[in-house]
Design a protein around this motif. Structure first.
Motif, mmCIF file in Angstrom:
data_model
loop_
_atom_site.group_PDB
_atom_site.id
_atom_site.type_symbol
_atom_site.label_atom_id
_atom_site.label_comp_id
_atom_site.label_asym_id
_atom_site.label_seq_id
_atom_site.Cartn_x
_atom_site.Cartn_y
_atom_site.Cartn_z
ATOM 1 N N LEU A 1 -8.893 -0.859 3.336
ATOM 2 C CA LEU A 1 -7.519 -0.902 2.859
ATOM 3 C C LEU A 1 -7.472 -1.569 1.493
ATOM 4 O O LEU A 1 -8.017 -2.647 1.274
ATOM 5 C CB LEU A 1 -6.649 -1.672 3.843
ATOM 6 C CG LEU A 1 -5.152 -1.601 3.606
ATOM 7 C CD1 LEU A 1 -4.638 -0.181 3.809
ATOM 8 C CD2 LEU A 1 -4.415 -2.548 4.537
ATOM 9 N N ARG B 1 -3.620 3.823 1.481
ATOM 10 C CA ARG B 1 -3.795 3.602 2.918
ATOM 11 C C ARG B 1 -4.817 4.537 3.530
ATOM 12 O O ARG B 1 -5.238 4.337 4.667
ATOM 13 C CB ARG B 1 -2.451 3.765 3.637
ATOM 14 C CG ARG B 1 -1.487 2.643 3.350
ATOM 15 C CD ARG B 1 -0.141 2.907 3.985
ATOM 16 N NE ARG B 1 -0.172 2.780 5.422
ATOM 17 C CZ ARG B 1 0.022 1.647 6.091
ATOM 18 N NH1 ARG B 1 0.234 0.531 5.426
ATOM 19 N NH2 ARG B 1 0.003 1.619 7.393
ATOM 20 N N THR C 1 0.858 -1.184 0.000
ATOM 21 C CA THR C 1 0.000 0.000 0.000
ATOM 22 C C THR C 1 0.893 1.232 0.000
ATOM 23 O O THR C 1 2.059 1.173 0.397
ATOM 24 C CB THR C 1 -0.913 0.048 1.240
ATOM 25 O OG1 THR C 1 -0.108 0.030 2.419
ATOM 26 C CG2 THR C 1 -1.858 -1.134 1.271
#
Length: 297
Positions: free
Chosen positions: A262, A257, A252
């Motif tokens: 997520l 993020r 990520t």
């Protein structure tokens, strides 16, 4: 007397809200901090203000509009998710030129709660605009507020090819003293991300030793700094001989993020790419004695 106290309380809350409006650039919602669009969320003095919001494909992100203090004098800006005293209705929508909206809003109908979730689609590289209008109880609609949003690709990561053929493995012979003291191997990776070079991404990986899971070696949210060539390495320390397999499971970046959900990064596979790195730590053999036929005197 009670009426006077009630009136004074309303006036006091109004002054607090108005004063906060001139100072507030962020609010806390669901243990996250939401920044007013146009302000630097990172706070760095040398970073430009964001002209548009950036979201990764498929992400779910919340957006919040601050209710008018005039239309909702009892709304407490210090507790922005308590909408008990919000009497306005908020109409959310999109304004994309030349095509359908790139996201879907939840809830999909106007609500007195000035917070929504938007699920963004997979139109990588496309730009849309979120717009909202506050409609107070007196029937006079407010002006439109809007922010542009660009959908970008998720970050991706892959192990770089090592040696020839492209077998993604590097066996290493080390002495017992080196293993006892632990050795660190820097696993080479190639990264693509919408964030600028020399920024950090976060990597998750799992490790097995001789075919058995080795959870103590797993990595979660390991910070990795990209170089200007989008190459990087992440280190793992080993203290035992054996065959290891390292599998990247997620990457990520600073954009993905921020999502309410997520967003998993893409793990590249194919020619010249792999999500699996095979790595063996081998104990060197001791060369045995030399034997010969005896001399016969």
């Amino acid at each position: 007397m009670k009426q006077i106290l009630k009136y004074c309380t309303a006036i006091l809350l109004l002054f607090v809200a108005v004063g906060a409006y001139g100072q507030t650039t962020n609010v806390s919602i669901d243990s996250k901090t939401y920044y007013q669009h146009g302000y630097n969320s990172t706070g760095g003095p040398n970073l430009p203000q964001e002209a548009r919001d950036s979201v990764t494909v498929g992400s779910v992100i919340k957006y919040f509009v601050l209710p008018s203090s005039e239309a909702n004098p009892l709304f407490n800006v210090a507790n922005p998710t308590d909408f008990t005293n919000v009497t306005s209705v908020f109409n959310w929508g999109f304004r994309r030129s030349g095509g359908a909206a790139l996201g879907s809003i939840t809830p999909s109908t106007p609500t007195n709660q000035p917070i929504i979730s938007i699920t963004w689609g997979n139109s990588y590289g496309a730009v849309d605009t979120i717009r909202v209008v506050e409609n107070p109880a007196n029937g006079c609609p407010g002006s439109e507020t809007k922010i542009p949003v660009e959908i970008i690709a998720k970050p991706s990561i892959t192990f770089r090819q090592v040696g020839s053929p492209l077998d993604y493995k590097k066996d290493t012979c080390v002495t017992q003293a080196q293993v006892t003291a632990t050795i660190t191997y820097n696993f080479p990776v190639a990264i693509t991300s919408a964030v600028k070079p020399d920024a950090k991404v976060w990597v998750n990986y799992t490790v097995t030793k001789d075919g058995v899971a080795a959870p103590t070696l797993n990595g979660t949210n390991v910070a990795l700094t990209m170089s200007s060539t989008t190459l990087g390495t992440f280190p793992i320390a080993f203290n035992a001989y054996g065959k290891y397999e390292v599998t990247i499971t997620q990457i990520t970046d600073r954009i993905s993020r921020k999502s309410s959900v997520l967003v998993n990064g893409d793990i590249a596979t194919g020619t010249g790419q792999s999500a699996l790195f095979t790595f063996s730590i081998i104990k060197p053999v001791e060369t045995g004695p030399i034997y010969r036929l005896p001399n016969n005197f």
